[in-house]
Motif scaffolding. Structure first.
Motif, mmCIF file in Angstrom:
data_model
loop_
_atom_site.group_PDB
_atom_site.id
_atom_site.type_symbol
_atom_site.label_atom_id
_atom_site.label_comp_id
_atom_site.label_asym_id
_atom_site.label_seq_id
_atom_site.Cartn_x
_atom_site.Cartn_y
_atom_site.Cartn_z
ATOM 1 N N PRO A 64 43.866 45.028 33.847
ATOM 2 C CA PRO A 64 45.061 45.070 34.683
ATOM 3 C C PRO A 64 45.238 43.806 35.546
ATOM 4 C CG PRO A 64 43.796 47.120 34.904
ATOM 5 C CD PRO A 64 42.951 46.161 34.134
ATOM 6 N N PHE A 65 46.476 43.331 35.607
ATOM 7 C CA PHE A 65 46.820 42.142 36.373
ATOM 8 C C PHE A 65 46.372 42.268 37.833
ATOM 9 C CE2 PHE A 65 49.763 39.968 39.261
ATOM 10 C CZ PHE A 65 49.832 38.689 38.745
ATOM 11 N N GLU A 66 46.692 43.422 38.442
ATOM 12 C CA GLU A 66 46.412 43.555 39.877
ATOM 13 C C GLU A 66 44.910 43.517 40.169
ATOM 14 O OE1 GLU A 66 47.880 45.733 37.920
ATOM 15 O OE2 GLU A 66 47.289 47.807 38.334
ATOM 16 N N ASP A 67 44.103 44.089 39.277
ATOM 17 C CA ASP A 67 42.651 44.052 39.482
ATOM 18 C C ASP A 67 42.133 42.626 39.361
ATOM 19 O OD1 ASP A 67 42.868 46.738 39.638
ATOM 20 O OD2 ASP A 67 41.831 47.193 37.755
ATOM 21 N N HIS A 68 42.679 41.901 38.382
ATOM 22 C CA HIS A 68 42.274 40.517 38.145
ATOM 23 C C HIS A 68 42.562 39.668 39.385
ATOM 24 C CE1 HIS A 68 41.929 36.632 36.122
ATOM 25 N NE2 HIS A 68 41.468 37.234 35.049
ATOM 26 N N VAL A 69 43.784 39.744 39.851
ATOM 27 C CA VAL A 69 44.205 38.937 40.994
ATOM 28 C C VAL A 69 43.437 39.323 42.264
ATOM 29 C CG1 VAL A 69 46.166 38.441 42.511
ATOM 30 C CG2 VAL A 69 46.491 38.480 40.041
ATOM 31 N N LEU A 70 43.333 40.634 42.499
ATOM 32 C CA LEU A 70 42.645 41.077 43.719
ATOM 33 C C LEU A 70 41.161 40.761 43.675
ATOM 34 C CD1 LEU A 70 44.464 44.468 44.413
ATOM 35 C CD2 LEU A 70 44.595 42.356 45.764
ATOM 36 N N GLY A 71 40.584 40.778 42.483
ATOM 37 C CA GLY A 71 39.171 40.436 42.332
ATOM 38 C C GLY A 71 38.903 39.014 42.805
ATOM 39 N N TRP A 72 39.697 38.083 42.350
ATOM 40 C CA TRP A 72 39.498 36.688 42.764
ATOM 41 C C TRP A 72 39.901 36.471 44.219
ATOM 42 C CZ3 TRP A 72 36.255 33.878 40.235
ATOM 43 C CH2 TRP A 72 36.058 34.088 38.869
ATOM 44 N N GLN B 232 39.458 38.228 46.698
ATOM 45 C CA GLN B 232 38.375 38.545 47.651
ATOM 46 C C GLN B 232 37.673 37.274 48.129
ATOM 47 O OE1 GLN B 232 35.361 41.311 46.096
ATOM 48 N NE2 GLN B 232 36.870 41.822 44.506
ATOM 49 N N MET B 233 37.756 36.197 47.325
ATOM 50 C CA MET B 233 37.027 34.968 47.636
ATOM 51 C C MET B 233 37.867 33.989 48.456
ATOM 52 S SD MET B 233 34.359 35.935 46.121
ATOM 53 C CE MET B 233 33.247 34.539 46.164
ATOM 54 N N ARG B 234 39.028 34.449 48.947
ATOM 55 C CA ARG B 234 39.968 33.500 49.574
ATOM 56 C C ARG B 234 39.392 32.734 50.761
ATOM 57 N NH1 ARG B 234 41.326 38.539 50.451
ATOM 58 N NH2 ARG B 234 41.683 39.398 52.520
ATOM 59 N N GLY C 99 48.056 40.626 51.348
ATOM 60 C CA GLY C 99 48.168 39.238 51.789
ATOM 61 C C GLY C 99 48.613 38.310 50.673
ATOM 62 N N ILE C 100 48.675 38.821 49.457
ATOM 63 C CA ILE C 100 49.166 37.989 48.359
ATOM 64 C C ILE C 100 50.674 38.146 48.301
ATOM 65 C CG2 ILE C 100 49.049 37.495 45.887
ATOM 66 C CD1 ILE C 100 46.427 38.942 45.762
ATOM 67 N N MET C 101 51.378 37.074 48.564
ATOM 68 C CA MET C 101 52.837 37.126 48.539
ATOM 69 C C MET C 101 53.319 36.170 47.467
ATOM 70 S SD MET C 101 53.738 39.070 51.160
ATOM 71 C CE MET C 101 55.356 38.525 51.679
ATOM 72 N N PHE C 102 54.079 36.678 46.536
ATOM 73 C CA PHE C 102 54.629 35.804 45.503
ATOM 74 C C PHE C 102 56.095 35.532 45.765
ATOM 75 C CE2 PHE C 102 51.065 37.700 43.075
ATOM 76 C CZ PHE C 102 50.435 36.532 42.704
#
Ligand code: PPS
Length: 286
Positions: free
Chosen positions: A171-179, A181-183, A280-283
């Protein structure tokens, strides 16, 4: 459909060119101190970033390889149709500094990337999911064509699958949220496709500073100019690598408006609100 050439591993949809054997060795794949890593969800600007980094490395005198050979090993985890072995095998024998590219979600990535040490640099491009979905829809058809098959999945179904996690590397959202976390980790730089599109010069400056190279203003301007869609498309279309020729399509923000019906757009908005609002991810969907 793409299902003909994909499989599922721990809930993640992968192409068959990513094998179980590869995934088993991934955690221990040796990341070097001077590796530059691009970790991305497909179609979010991976090759754009790779080309920019390649140009920076050449300008800094760190490599003499051409753009094509920089991307030649392809994805860390996959064997490209034109390659004889998976990317990680090729990378193991490559001189430093290496450019390591992966679409793996963070939990399947090498430990040296998910728990970075020392000086490794990891860049994560991100793109609004509507344009990402449209780009991937078109790309999926091209991959199948390259493999002698046809893709009969209509857009309607693809869009539905995307929000249901049934999409390559999803899933896209899991992929994006996974990375994501390292922001706050200084080894990481997150770059939005939309920001790069609006102000490429600033993006190149940010990347040069993150990689800790010292390049003068005219050099940086030259890199930005050579990295516009038009200039990169010419280079990609002339590539000897079939995979590279398939990359430059439209290169715009908002192509989703040419594909999404109002209902599909509403469904995506609801999914986005549920999964990504408040993270916090805003596109920028433009
Ligand atoms: S891949 O196959 O997952 O590695 O694809 P990826 O490189 O991540 O993404 C491909 C999309 O990026 C667009 N692209 C660019 N946009 C703007 N400027 C430049 N220079 C550029 N280079 C590549 C490419 O066109 C794909 O997006 P779409 O929307 O399909 O055009």
């Amino acid at each position: 459909s793409i299902e003909k050439i994909s499989w599922e591993y721990k809930g993640i949809t992968l192409l068959q060119n990513v094998t179980k054997e590869t995934l088993d060795v991934m955690p221990n794949f040796q990341i070097r101190d001077d590796d530059i890593v691009v970790a991305s969800f497909p179609k979010t600007g991976t090759n754009w970033l790779l080309d920019i980094i390649g140009k920076i490395l050449r300008a800094a005198g760190k490599t003499d390889s051409s753009t094509d050979s920089l991307i030649a090993p392809g994805l860390l985890e996959a064997k490209l149709p034109t390659a004889t072995q998976p990317g990680y095998v090729t990378l193991a024998d490559m001189p430093s500094p290496r450019l390591v590219v992966t679409h793996l979600p963070i939990q399947l990535a090498p430990n040296g990337i998910s728990k970075p040490q020392n000086k490794v640099k990891i860049l994560v491009p991100m793109r609004n999911p509507k344009d990402t979905a449209v780009s991937l829809f078109h790309f999926g058809k091209k991959i199948l064509e390259l493999m002698g098959m046809t893709d009969d999945v209509p857009w309607e179904e693809f869009a539905h699958n995307f929000t249901n996690g049934k999409v390559l590397y999803g899933p896209f959202e899991d992929h994006v949220l996974g990375w994501w976390q390292m922001r706050d980790d200084p080894h990481f730089l997150f770059l939005k496709y939309e920001d790069m599109k609006k102000d490429l010069l600033s993006a190149v400056k940010t990347i040069v500073a993150f990689l800790e190279f010292n390049l003068d203003e005219p050099t940086i301007k030259g890199i930005a100019e050579a990295s516009t869609f038009t200039n990169m498309k010419a280079d990609m279309d002339n590539s000897k690598l079939a995979e590279r020729q398939m990359i430059a399509r439209k290169g715009i923000i908002g192509d989703w408006k040419n594909m999404f019906t109002p209902d599909q757009s509403k469904a995506f908005d609801a999914w986005y609100e549920e999964k990504l609002a408040g993270t916090g991810i805003m596109f920028d969907f433009e």
